[in-house]
Design an enzyme around this catalytic site. Structure first.
Site, PDB file in Angstrom:
ATOM      1  N   TYR A 102      -9.685   1.911   1.694  1.00  0.00           N
ATOM      2  CA  TYR A 102      -9.850   1.799   3.146  1.00  0.00           C
ATOM      3  C   TYR A 102     -10.873   0.708   3.493  1.00  0.00           C
ATOM      4  CZ  TYR A 102      -7.488   6.134   4.694  1.00  0.00           C
ATOM      5  OH  TYR A 102      -6.578   7.098   5.007  1.00  0.00           O
TER       6      TYR A 102
ATOM      7  N   HIS B 148       1.773   4.401  -2.833  1.00  0.00           N
ATOM      8  CA  HIS B 148       1.848   5.856  -2.626  1.00  0.00           C
ATOM      9  C   HIS B 148       3.170   6.399  -3.186  1.00  0.00           C
ATOM     10  CE1 HIS B 148      -1.799   6.198  -0.435  1.00  0.00           C
ATOM     11  NE2 HIS B 148      -1.374   5.762   0.725  1.00  0.00           N
TER      12      HIS B 148
ATOM     13  N   HIS C 283      -5.669   6.897  -2.483  1.00  0.00           N
ATOM     14  CA  HIS C 283      -6.637   5.904  -2.032  1.00  0.00           C
ATOM     15  C   HIS C 283      -7.800   5.742  -3.016  1.00  0.00           C
ATOM     16  CE1 HIS C 283      -4.968   6.979   2.144  1.00  0.00           C
ATOM     17  NE2 HIS C 283      -4.426   5.847   1.731  1.00  0.00           N
TER      18      HIS C 283
ATOM     19  N   HIS D 160       0.844  -1.204   0.000  1.00  0.00           N
ATOM     20  CA  HIS D 160       0.000   0.000   0.000  1.00  0.00           C
ATOM     21  C   HIS D 160       0.877   1.250   0.000  1.00  0.00           C
ATOM     22  CE1 HIS D 160      -3.627   2.361   1.432  1.00  0.00           C
ATOM     23  NE2 HIS D 160      -2.653   3.142   1.889  1.00  0.00           N
ATOM     24  N   GLU D 161       1.836   1.278   0.891  1.00  0.00           N
ATOM     25  CA  GLU D 161       2.696   2.464   0.983  1.00  0.00           C
ATOM     26  C   GLU D 161       3.589   2.596  -0.253  1.00  0.00           C
ATOM     27  OE1 GLU D 161       2.024   4.613   3.108  1.00  0.00           O
ATOM     28  OE2 GLU D 161       0.782   3.418   4.443  1.00  0.00           O
TER      29      GLU D 161
END
Ligand SMILES: [Zn+2]
Length: 277
Positions: free
Chosen positions: A202, A150, A156, A146-147
């Site tokens: 999320y 980014h 998101h 996930h990071e």
């Protein structure tokens, strides 16, 4: 198949995959200025709008068609801890043309530290940029990926401009100081289907101020599970390959090994659990 553990429980605090996501640690990084749907992302002051990946924040392509992202891993991690990070990186190498490479002397690179939570800048900043993966809570395969998404420039999934066609935000369960985490962005969704299974989505209880009450409710299928952190979905992979023009992967059947459902990607079409999108 999905495990309920990724999207069950009354609050995100009960879900280990979510314990360290977002502003749980209330670090100064999470309190900077006008955060819009950012959560675990750092808003950089010199960027006034959320324009990545169109503002030069992509990582450069090399002549061999790969995209090089130099990194330095803090020696505060044990070998086993570092291996969690490296394993997450290697999956990008298998599925995309992105290559995380140990830094030699490159000017632009990602410094990975065990800081106060899991957070990252979005896209390439120029020079050294920090990626925090706290040893206590962030060394989970999907959280690392996930990071890393980014780092590559992606935000998101529930922040897409068209998200209201797919999810409902129950604002009554969001504290005003957390509302910024659910603001919509104006970034293009790249004509990709809305992806409830995205590693960038999320969970439904994220930032809920009321135990057992969901903040994010899927509109299309209320049983959709959100917030999985097992690994990139087929659409997550295709997003990387699209934005970084990984042409050599565009029509190559690639088994998606970490998904809960076997799936393949070919020519921009997705075959997910027997459904052709
Ligand atoms: Zn995030």
């Amino acid at each position: 198949m999905f495990s309920n553990s990724a999207d069950s429980g009354g609050s995100e605090a009960r879900n280990p995959h979510w314990q360290s996501e977002g502003c749980r640690f209330k670090s100064r990084k999470c309190q900077i200025g006008t955060l819009l749907c950012w959560g675990d992302m750092i808003q950089v002051k010199r960027r006034s709008t959320l324009v990545c990946p169109t503002s030069g924040c992509l990582w450069p392509k090399l002549s061999d068609g790969t995209v090089s992202v130099p990194y330095v891993i803090s020696d505060a991690y044990s070998a086993d801890e570092a291996e969690v990070i490296l394993h997450a990186m290697r999956e990008f190498h298998t599925l995309t043309c992105v290559r995380f490479v140990s830094r030699r002397s490159e000017k632009d690179f990602v410094q990975i530290n065990s800081n106060d939570g899991c957070w990252s800048s979005v896209g390439r900043l120029g020079g050294a940029q920090e990626l925090s993966l706290a040893k206590d809570g962030c060394l989970i395969h999907g959280v690392v990926q996930h990071e890393l998404n980014h780092v590559l420039g992606f935000i998101h999934e529930q922040c897409r401009p068209d998200r209201d066609n797919y999810i409902k935000i129950n604002w009554q369960y969001v504290n005003p100081e957390d509302a910024m985490n659910f603001a919509k962005s104006d970034l293009s969704p790249l004509n990709l289907p809305y992806d409830y299974t995205s590693i960038m989505h999320y969970g439904r209880y994220a930032y809920s101020n009321t135990t057992g009450e969901a903040v994010i409710v899927p509109l299309v299928n209320s049983t959709n599970l959100l917030g999985q952190r097992y690994g990139m979905s087929p659409i997550d992979v295709h997003r990387v390959n699209t934005v970084y023009s990984c042409r050599e992967y565009a029509c190559e059947k690639v088994p998606h090994t970490t998904s809960m459902v076997p799936s393949f990607i070919c020519s921009g079409h997705y075959q997910v659990d027997g459904t052709f999108l």
